[in-house]
Design a protein around this motif. Structure first.
Motif, mmCIF file in Angstrom:
data_model
loop_
_atom_site.group_PDB
_atom_site.id
_atom_site.type_symbol
_atom_site.label_atom_id
_atom_site.label_comp_id
_atom_site.label_asym_id
_atom_site.label_seq_id
_atom_site.Cartn_x
_atom_site.Cartn_y
_atom_site.Cartn_z
ATOM 1 N N SER A 297 -16.330 -1.584 -0.383
ATOM 2 C CA SER A 297 -16.820 -2.181 -1.481
ATOM 3 C C SER A 297 -16.081 -3.284 -1.257
ATOM 4 O O SER A 297 -16.723 -4.600 -1.240
ATOM 5 C CB SER A 297 -16.412 -1.994 -2.772
ATOM 6 N N THR A 298 -15.265 -3.105 -0.580
ATOM 7 C CA THR A 298 -14.029 -5.341 -0.536
ATOM 8 C C THR A 298 -14.540 -5.824 1.053
ATOM 9 O O THR A 298 -14.379 -6.679 1.217
ATOM 10 C CB THR A 298 -12.863 -4.320 -0.795
ATOM 11 N N GLU B 180 -5.613 -3.359 -2.118
ATOM 12 C CA GLU B 180 -6.487 -3.283 -3.121
ATOM 13 C C GLU B 180 -7.075 -2.901 -2.832
ATOM 14 O O GLU B 180 -6.721 -0.933 -3.030
ATOM 15 C CB GLU B 180 -7.773 -3.794 -1.909
ATOM 16 N N THR B 181 -7.989 -1.831 -4.630
ATOM 17 C CA THR B 181 -9.057 -0.709 -4.473
ATOM 18 C C THR B 181 -10.136 -1.169 -4.013
ATOM 19 O O THR B 181 -10.565 -1.705 -4.979
ATOM 20 C CB THR B 181 -8.715 -1.063 -6.422
ATOM 21 N N LEU B 182 -10.685 0.255 -3.859
ATOM 22 C CA LEU B 182 -12.284 -0.261 -3.076
ATOM 23 C C LEU B 182 -13.230 0.765 -3.090
ATOM 24 O O LEU B 182 -12.241 2.183 -3.609
ATOM 25 C CB LEU B 182 -11.947 -0.397 -1.745
ATOM 26 N N SER C 35 -6.161 9.052 -3.049
ATOM 27 C CA SER C 35 -6.596 7.851 -4.007
ATOM 28 C C SER C 35 -5.693 7.080 -4.602
ATOM 29 O O SER C 35 -6.158 5.663 -4.538
ATOM 30 C CB SER C 35 -7.818 8.797 -5.596
ATOM 31 N N ASN C 36 -4.413 7.157 -4.073
ATOM 32 C CA ASN C 36 -3.432 5.747 -3.574
ATOM 33 C C ASN C 36 -2.878 5.988 -2.730
ATOM 34 O O ASN C 36 -2.890 7.071 -2.143
ATOM 35 C CB ASN C 36 -2.585 5.871 -5.231
ATOM 36 N N ARG D 68 -7.388 3.465 -3.796
ATOM 37 C CA ARG D 68 -6.151 2.141 -4.012
ATOM 38 C C ARG D 68 -4.850 1.866 -2.853
ATOM 39 O O ARG D 68 -4.138 2.935 -2.686
ATOM 40 C CB ARG D 68 -5.162 2.138 -5.846
ATOM 41 N N PHE D 69 -5.426 1.509 -1.935
ATOM 42 C CA PHE D 69 -4.197 0.503 -0.452
ATOM 43 C C PHE D 69 -3.222 -0.155 -1.470
ATOM 44 O O PHE D 69 -3.206 -1.039 -1.858
ATOM 45 C CB PHE D 69 -4.532 0.033 -0.071
#
Length: 816
Positions: A155-156, A202-204, A121-122, A223-224
């Protein structure tokens, strides 16, 4: 049948049903299916729509199909019917008859949702992040046969998709837009691992939707970052975490250079203390937190953030997870010191699944026989208790390090690693995420049996502290088996099928299983004289019966074969009795041999003669009892007679049939008469009637070999010419009712013997001897020595010639 009325069928539609298919056999006709159907006759199918009320569809109309029989199929979408409703067949119009049979309702259950899980997730903008997508039904089980198409998006609107192992089923029309399509194949088994790379910090979220349905799914936040800890597992273990097996994790700090955009390990990162965190994922929580093995030290994992001595050298650190329970969890690495970056640096494992090393299975009381001479366990078809335990890893049980208990994934029942001392895993009994296990049986011996069914509680789901309650199961056949146990379904807590399939176990040999009972059929008692339905005392008669070895349910156990047979004509107990005559019973021949659970019993018996004749013995009962070396007996309900063999009140023998016995002899009396008339001789089979011997008129079975009868004057009747005896200048011929080529046949107990008249003035005698060497049942105690074994009957004389006597006497003879 539907005649001016209706017939209805109720069924429940499972959640997530994509399509309902109703199939039935239909024949259309008037009265007795004649073709005279009215043109306005109708057969309609009606069902209740969840929102639109009753709907209907005409199945047949008019006379065009009258007299025709065929299968019909109706299909409609699963959202057109409620979850619990009736469907109706209804007629209208003129009176007609419709015959409906073999109606089946099939629900095609499709996806309810898609689970979308990120390996991290990270994540790093420099590396590809694995995204696992599984197709699930309403009960959250993976649909392993799904072959539909899905659409992917972020989502992004950023990111690029690729595959771990390219197979041509991923479609990515544009770059860096986060979109793709994937076509599931049968060999995916409802799950696919894809790779998502994203160069944007970003977070997607990842969105998944079914192209031809309503199922969808969405991931959690991913989160990237430009600086991120990346966890790698590599090697043979990969992400397959096994309880109590140290699991190596390599943590690298990956950074993207802000100046040139190049990615790589931050070799200058030398931190010696970061936060290494453990978190359970509900509802599949682990009751016992894992341990961290770091540089030879053991650190207890904490549910709260804590600093641990995880030392980085050149941007890389290594530690091991020692999971001590089963469940889903997450490991995160955080550097909040801001000594390397002005922002916190994150990394995590995503969802990890700690699985059992193996399933240990134990059958209580099992003697673990390895061949046909092994101890008895239990009767086929009878329940025996089995327990299953989820256990942790031991190095000695996994020599090759593949995460599968040695010897528990092959067909050799004698080479398994011993799992009895492995640690139990308490959360395998988690009532929320409980996983059932499936038991199966595989025959070890004998070979070639037709069934090896395991019945009873073969699905076990009730576990406490990692161990199941005792589940009663039964095995259907005779011999030795091995029990195997696997997880039910293709996924354990969401793990892929390949990992889940490693959780298994085998029992080693279980047995020996024996029949529950013998069943007797086709019983037959065949008297020696079939036409007269009787047997002479001392004469052989036959019995026969089909004997089958059965399990408790009455099913044939064809494993009762070869060395696993414990009853034959030479081993085991067989009791053949003739009620009230058993002390005189002799078994002259017996054949009993099982093959594939079936034997044909054939035996020749006789009742020995006593010194005193018996009165006729009518309806004597012939009975059978069996007991093999393992104590298996005839089914109790087939035992008809209590012969006190078992010294109890219960019946102990099965009635095979009845027979009548007669104490008999062959008798030939001398006779005298004029030479002008044939001289009748009484060559009879006689039976004792209680006070005297009388001709047995039931006997049309006895035959005497011609060679056993001799005329003293000419010799054996084996030569036909010896029947002619010279008397004076004339001749007399010995005649019989049925003088065959080799035998003389008796009719109604009489040979019909007489001698033809030699003519006037031809006087003389014919003497006859009969040897009964091979007919002991017709021998008599002629010499009065107390034994009815005189093979020669007294010589009889037949005298031709007139003797002056009383004028009313035509002829005379001696009587005995």
């Amino acid at each position: 049948m539907v005649e001016k009325s209706y017939a209805r069928k109720r069924f429940t539609v499972p959640p997530g049903t994509r399509k309902i298919t109703i199939r039935f056999w239909l024949r259309v006709g008037q009265k007795s299916f004649s073709p005279g159907v009215s043109n306005n006759a109708r057969l309609k199918f009606r069902w209740q729509h969840p929102t639109l009320g009753w709907r209907e569809q005409t199945i047949d109309r008019g006379k065009q199909n009258s007299g025709v029989a065929n299968f019909r199929t109706i299909e409609f979408s699963g959202d057109e019917i409620g979850t619990d409703h009736y469907v109706y067949f209804q007629t209208s119009g003129s009176i007609s008859r419709y015959f409906i049979d073999d109606l089946t309702v099939v629900a095609d259950v499709g996806p309810d949702n898609f689970s979308v899980e990120s390996a991290q997730s990270n994540a790093s903008v420099c590396t590809k992040n694995q995204i696992s997508i599984a197709v699930r039904d309403a009960n959250n089980n993976i649909i392993s046969d799904f072959t539909g198409r899905i659409s992917l998006s972020t989502s992004t609107g950023h990111g690029n998709w690729s595959m771990v192992t390219p197979n041509g089923n991923l479609n990515t029309p544009r770059t860096d837009n986060g979109q793709a399509g994937y076509q599931f194949q049968a060999n995916d088994q409802g799950r696919v691992d894809l790779l998502l790379s994203n160069e944007h910090a970003e977070t997607l979220k990842v969105n998944v939707s079914q192209d031809s349905g309503s199922a969808s799914g969405i991931s959690g936040d991913i989160r990237f970052s430009e600086n991120s800890f990346v966890l790698d597992y590599g090697g043979q273990q990969g992400r397959d975490v096994v309880a109590y097996r140290p699991h190596t994790v390599v943590v690298s700090l990956i950074k993207r250079d802000p100046n040139n955009g190049e990615c790589g390990v931050a070799t200058s990162y030398q931190s010696s203390s970061v936060s290494l965190n453990f978190s359970n994922i509900t509802p599949d929580s682990m009751a016992i937190p894992p341990q961290w093995l770091i540089n030879g030290s053991v650190v207890e994992a904490s549910l709260t953030a804590s600093s641990v001595p995880l030392r980085f050298s050149n941007g890389v650190a290594e530690f091991q997870i020692l999971s001590k329970d089963v469940g889903r969890f997450n490991v995160s690495v955080v550097d909040s010191s801001k000594s390397f970056s002005d922002q916190d640096i994150y990394g995590d494992s995503g969802t990890l699944i700690s699985r059992p090393f193996a399933l240990s299975i134990r059958a209580a009381g099992n003697p673990s026989a390895i061949d046909s001479q092994g101890d008895v366990f239990i009767a086929a078809g009878a329940d025996f208790p089995v327990t299953v335990s989820a256990v942790g890893w031991q190095a000695a049980d996994d020599i090759n390090g593949d995460g599968i208990a040695d010897g528990h994934d092959d067909d050799d029942p004698l080479n398994q690693a011993n799992l009895s001392d492995n640690v139990l895993l308490p959360s395998f009994s988690n009532p929320i995420s409980r996983t059932a296990v499936q038991l199966r049986a595989q025959s070890v011996a004998p070979e070639g049996i037709s069934h090896q069914e395991l019945n009873g509680s073969t699905t076990v789901a009730d576990f406490t502290g990692g161990r199941s309650i005792e589940a009663p199961i039964s095995y259907s056949n005779v011999g030795i088996i091995e029990l195997s146990v696997r997880l039910q379904g293709v996924s354990y807590l969401g793990a892929d099928a390949n990992v889940s399939s490693r959780v298994q176990g085998r029992s080693g040999t279980v047995g020996r299983f024996i029949p529950d009972h013998f069943s007797i059929s086709l019983e037959e008692v065949t008297p020696a004289c079939l036409a007269g339905a009787f047997t002479h005392v001392g004469q052989e008669f036959t019995i026969s019966a089909r004997i089958e070895a059965h399990n408790l349910s009455g099913q044939l156990t064809d494993g009762y074969h070869a060395d696993y047979t414990k009853l034959s004509d030479s081993i085991g107990g067989r009791s053949l009795q003739v009620v009230n005559l058993n002390d005189r019973l002799s078994i002259t021949k017996e054949k009993l041999e099982f093959e594939l659970g079936v034997a044909q019993l054939n035996a020749d018996l006789l009742i020995e003669k006593l010194t005193q004749p018996d009165a006729p013995i009518i309806n004597a009962q012939i009975a059978l009892a069996l007991e093999d070396l393992d104590g298996v007996k005839i089914l109790a309900s087939q035992l008809d007679l209590d012969l006190e063999v078992s010294n109890g009140a219960d019946n102990d023998h099965a009635l095979l049939g009845i027979n009548d016995f007669y104490f008999s002899r062959l008798n030939l009396t001398s006779a005298h008469g004029p030479e002008t008339e044939s001289l009748i001789s009484k060559l009879y089979v006689e039976s004792w009637q209680g006070n005297s011997f009388q001709r047995n008129t039931l006997d049309s079975c006895t035959t005497i070999r011609r060679g056993r009868i001799s005329y003293v004057q000419t010799g054996s009747l084996s030569r036909n010419q010896n029947r002619v005896v010279s008397i004076g200048s004339g001749q007399s011929l010995g005649e019989y009712s049925d003088f065959g080529r080799n035998n003389i046949h008796f009719i109604d107990g009489d040979a019909g013997q007489y001698f033809t008249a030699p003519g006037v003035g031809n006087r003389g005698v014919i003497e006859v001897d009969i040897d009964l060497e091979r007919k002991p049942w017709l021998q008599n105690d002629w010499n009065k020595d107390g034994s009815h074994n005189d093979r020669m009957i007294p010589r009889a004389a037949f005298q031709f010639g007139r003797v002056r006597g009383h004028d009313s006497v035509v002829y005379w003879r001696e009587t005995n």
